[in-house]
Design a protein around this motif. Structure first.
Motif, PDB file in Angstrom:
ATOM      1  N   GLN A   1       0.847  -1.185   0.000  1.00 48.76           N
ATOM      2  CA  GLN A   1       0.000   0.000   0.000  1.00 48.76           C
ATOM      3  C   GLN A   1       0.892   1.248   0.000  1.00 48.76           C
ATOM      4  OE1 GLN A   1      -3.222   0.418  -0.239  1.00 48.76           O
ATOM      5  NE2 GLN A   1      -3.249   2.613   0.138  1.00 48.76           N
ATOM      6  N   PRO A   2       0.790   2.121  -1.007  1.00 49.76           N
ATOM      7  CA  PRO A   2      -0.113   2.029  -2.158  1.00 49.76           C
ATOM      8  C   PRO A   2       0.398   1.037  -3.192  1.00 49.76           C
ATOM      9  CG  PRO A   2       1.261   3.961  -2.355  1.00 49.76           C
ATOM     10  CD  PRO A   2       1.591   3.359  -1.014  1.00 49.76           C
ATOM     11  N   LEU A   3      -0.452   0.699  -4.121  1.00 48.12           N
ATOM     12  CA  LEU A   3      -0.069  -0.214  -5.195  1.00 48.12           C
ATOM     13  C   LEU A   3       1.014   0.427  -6.058  1.00 48.12           C
ATOM     14  CD1 LEU A   3      -3.596  -1.511  -6.219  1.00 48.12           C
ATOM     15  CD2 LEU A   3      -1.812  -2.821  -5.046  1.00 48.12           C
ATOM     16  N   PRO A   4       1.967  -0.358  -6.565  1.00 52.73           N
ATOM     17  CA  PRO A   4       3.104   0.225  -7.295  1.00 52.73           C
ATOM     18  C   PRO A   4       2.714   0.908  -8.597  1.00 52.73           C
ATOM     19  CG  PRO A   4       3.122  -2.174  -7.448  1.00 52.73           C
ATOM     20  CD  PRO A   4       2.072  -1.815  -6.440  1.00 52.73           C
TER      21      PRO A   4
ATOM     22  N   LEU B   1      -7.689   0.903  -8.655  1.00 53.90           N
ATOM     23  CA  LEU B   1      -7.152   2.056  -7.929  1.00 53.90           C
ATOM     24  C   LEU B   1      -8.263   2.949  -7.385  1.00 53.90           C
ATOM     25  CD1 LEU B   1      -4.191   3.124 -10.261  1.00 53.90           C
ATOM     26  CD2 LEU B   1      -4.048   1.899  -8.089  1.00 53.90           C
ATOM     27  N   HIS B   2      -9.419   2.987  -8.043  1.00 49.00           N
ATOM     28  CA  HIS B   2     -10.525   3.832  -7.609  1.00 49.00           C
ATOM     29  C   HIS B   2     -11.310   3.219  -6.456  1.00 49.00           C
ATOM     30  CE1 HIS B   2     -10.175   6.685 -10.965  1.00 49.00           C
ATOM     31  NE2 HIS B   2      -9.967   5.635 -11.752  1.00 49.00           N
TER      32      HIS B   2
ATOM     33  N   VAL C   1      -6.444  -5.157  -1.562  1.00 47.50           N
ATOM     34  CA  VAL C   1      -7.244  -6.373  -1.338  1.00 47.50           C
ATOM     35  C   VAL C   1      -7.905  -6.815  -2.634  1.00 47.50           C
ATOM     36  CG1 VAL C   1      -9.198  -7.355  -0.085  1.00 47.50           C
ATOM     37  CG2 VAL C   1      -7.635  -5.777   1.071  1.00 47.50           C
ATOM     38  N   TRP C   2      -8.480  -5.859  -3.350  1.00 45.05           N
ATOM     39  CA  TRP C   2      -9.137  -6.194  -4.614  1.00 45.05           C
ATOM     40  C   TRP C   2      -8.135  -6.633  -5.669  1.00 45.05           C
ATOM     41  CZ3 TRP C   2     -13.952  -7.011  -3.856  1.00 45.05           C
ATOM     42  CH2 TRP C   2     -14.658  -6.276  -2.898  1.00 45.05           C
ATOM     43  N   ALA C   3      -6.935  -6.057  -5.667  1.00 41.19           N
ATOM     44  CA  ALA C   3      -5.900  -6.484  -6.606  1.00 41.19           C
ATOM     45  C   ALA C   3      -5.461  -7.917  -6.320  1.00 41.19           C
ATOM     46  CB  ALA C   3      -4.705  -5.536  -6.537  1.00 41.19           C
TER      47      ALA C   3
END
Length: 654
Positions: free
Chosen positions: A132-135, A434-435, A441-443
């Motif tokens: 977190q955050p996603l890369p 991302l939104h 978790v969703w990724a």
């Protein structure tokens, strides 16, 4: 037309020592896992959106009924009846058709190389999702730490992570580049997982399939429930299913529907034949003094219908889930577009904050444009229409063909650009994640679903390779099956290292476009012709009656004899015509391209075009080569028998 069952035709399922499924549910899950693949997630929604929404279901269902299910029934029936892999089945049907089995074996090998590479990419994204955050949420700083990387700023964070930080792609297929060690390690891990799952055949895949086949449905359901609660989900579903019946006049719609069914069911790979060969054709009660009594059967006809319907319903279920999320993404982007325009108006005309809302923006813009058109014209305002975001923001990337379970590049309206292929998974959907609150978790759920989905399909691909090798006795029987499986996975891993080069994604597209499509359609056509016109319709129907207890009705017989072969022949001729009239090209990611971040379309070099031709026809060469070898062997045998028969007569004369 029922025929009496002779005792010598009934084979007990335990006589040949062939492994068997633990239960019927395990077998059905394995076939569903092989059929339901990545194309159900990222190809079918694109076709529904592109071809008139719900109107596309009309040619799709027609192709399912008259092409998909009849061909699927043939594969399950001959595998269950003859209890062999693809090579053994076609050699048993006719020694001259052994090349069909060898060709299916070759295609399964080639497809396994690059299909597993997609799982490598998925695994890389899955591992990067635990942060977190996603890369891919922000651009990295440049080398001087004085700003952001220019390529990322020009292309966007999600595209930059995919093309540069994952693939590190070259600007031309001529430049191979270096091996990407992170991808090579992921490839080793992916093939290790495949080996652990298929090491002992159905004994291990039968256990793993309970998770790999069911987990994607759980994740799709979670995404669907979450997606339907997000703003914009309704707009996404309306956009997906709004019918446009006039588009059915386009013959390309029917062609794409037929190819979608064909590849979605994984026909002609040999995997379904291998899976069905582990079913008992019948179970006998030997207590009867003269005639064994058939006490139970595995109904391959019912299996074919159930699996085909589950596969199609999964495609529809995935479409609803995907476009619920995509509708949310388009609505979010549409709102951000309005906010930027509103901010420009407020700053230009010194209006109070919050004086213009999203709902009142059209009226405010109309008023200001009428009173002060000159000042409004100078502002960098965008045309914010939700339909434009649904069209343009779901831009199709340059996806391969059979990975998307399709065959022919689609002629779509200029404005409409649907999401499909790796572009949906690694760009569009990752941006949508991302939104969403709790993006990591969703990724994790999304890429975990894709990995298990692809892994189930790999089980069928590997069975299409390993089962024929076992039937041919490549290794002595005392060698454990785990050794043969390990050697096969090792050869596949070493052969697939070319896809970990910087130009690897270009080569994956080459393999997928040219190694599978033409070959599989040709082999499917030969399958129908071989079973119905060489093996014989009456003989095949008698086998089906023996296994199911019912003689095939007029629907099955007409589909096998005429409808399915004609459909396949039409697909084959259409594909060849498109190949002849289309220049082989690819889209390159080139930061120096003047229209960047659009991809630059380039023609393949001559040596790559030669490779494309080789991939297109190499598996097909097995058919005439095998038939010629069989003909020469038979003539040699006849000459030997003739010489042997003449020698006693010559001796008597002396």
């Amino acid at each position: 037309m029922a025929q009496a069952l002779r005792p010598d035709l009934l084979v007990d399922d335990g006589e040949d020592g062939r492994p068997r499924w633990d239960n019927k549910f395990q077998y059905l899950l394995s076939c569903v896992g092989f059929a339901v693949g990545l194309g159900n997630i990222w190809r079918f929604p694109y076709l529904c959106q592109t071809y008139g929404g719900g109107a596309f279901l009309i040619p799709y269902l027609i192709a399912l009924v008259f092409e998909g299910i009849p061909l699927f029934h043939i594969e399950l029936a001959i595998g269950q009846r003859l209890r062999r892999g693809s090579i053994g089945v076609w050699t048993a049907i006719s020694p001259y058709l052994g090349g069909v089995g060898l060709g299916c074996f070759t295609v399964s090998f080639l497809v396994s190389l690059y299909y597993n590479t997609v799982l490598v990419w998925v695994l890389w994204y899955f591992l990067n999702s635990f942060q977190q955050p996603l890369p891919w949420a922000a651009c990295p700083p440049n080398l001087n730490r004085t700003g952001l990387v220019e390529e990322c700023q020009g292309s966007g964070t999600v595209s930059y992570f995919w093309y540069r930080q994952t693939l590190n792609i070259t600007a031309d297929i001529d430049h191979s580049g270096a091996v990407q060690w992170r991808l090579l390690l992921c490839q080793a891990a992916s093939w290790a997982v495949v080996y652990l799952c298929v090491s002992r055949g159905i004994e291990t895949t039968g256990k793993a399939i309970y998770f790999t086949a069911l987990f994607p449905y759980l994740v799709l359901t979670i995404f669907l429930v979450r997606g339907l609660t997000l703003p914009g989900a309704t707009e996404g579903l309306i956009y997906l299913f709004t019918p446009n019946v006039q588009i059915l006049l386009n013959p390309r719609v029917w062609l794409d529907a037929a190819t979608q069914i064909f590849f979605s069911l994984s026909l002609a790979f040999g995997g379904h034949i291998a899976f069905a060969s582990y079913n008992p054709p019948s179970r006998l009660c030997p207590q009867h003094p003269r005639w064994p009594v058939l006490v139970s059967r595995n109904n391959c006809r019912r299996d074919a219908v159930i699996i085909a319907l589950v596969n199609s319903m999964t495609s529809l279920y995935a479409s609803i889930t995907i476009f619920a999320i995509m509708g949310f993404k388009a609505t979010s982007d549409h709102g951000q577009c309005l906010d930027r325009n509103i901010l420009s108006l407020i700053n230009e005309f010194s209006l109070p904050e919050q004086s213009i809302s999203r709902d009142s923006y059209p009226a405010a813009l109309l008023h200001l444009n009428a009173t002060q058109p000159g000042r409004v014209a100078q502002l960098p305002l965008r045309a914010c229409r939700l339909e434009d975001f649904l069209d343009q923001k779901l831009g199709e990337e340059n996806e391969p063909l059979s990975l998307r379970a399709g065959l022919v590049p689609t002629a779509r309206p200029r404005v409409l650009q649907g999401a499909s292929g790796p572009g949906l998974a690694f760009i569009v959907f990752t941006e949508a994640v991302l939104h969403m609150p709790g993006a990591p978790v969703w990724a994790v759920l999304f890429f975990g679903m894709l990995f298990t989905l692809g892994l189930s399909s790999m089980f069928g691909n590997m069975e299409g390779i390993i089962t024929p090798l076992l039937d041919m006795g490549v290794l002595p029987r005392w060698v454990p099956k785990e050794v043969l499986t390990g050697l096969t996975c090792l050869v596949c891993f070493l052969s697939a290292t070319c896809f970990t080069l910087q130009s690897g994604s270009y080569w994956l597209e080459v393999f997928d476009n040219f190694a599978a499509s033409l070959n599989l359609v040709t082999f499917a056509f030969l399958e129908v012709v071989g079973v119905i016109y060489v093996y014989g319709m009456k003989r095949f129907c008698a086998d089906v009656e023996w296994m199911t207890g019912q003689w095939p009705n007029i629907y099955w017989r007409m589909s096998w004899r005429a409808v399915s072969p004609l459909l396949l022949l039409g697909i084959l001729l259409s594909y060849i015509a498109l190949l002849v009239h289309r220049s082989p090209s690819y889209k390159a990611w080139n930061p120096q391209y003047e229209l960047f971040p659009l991809q630059e379309e380039k023609l393949y070099p001559g040596w790559v075009q030669a490779t494309c031709m080789l991939l297109s026809f190499l598996p097909l060469l097995w058919v005439p080569a095998s038939a010629l070898a069989q003909l020469l062997a038979r003539r040699r045998q006849e000459d030997t028998q003739l010489d042997t028969g003449l020698k006693p007569q010559d001796s008597g004369g002396c």
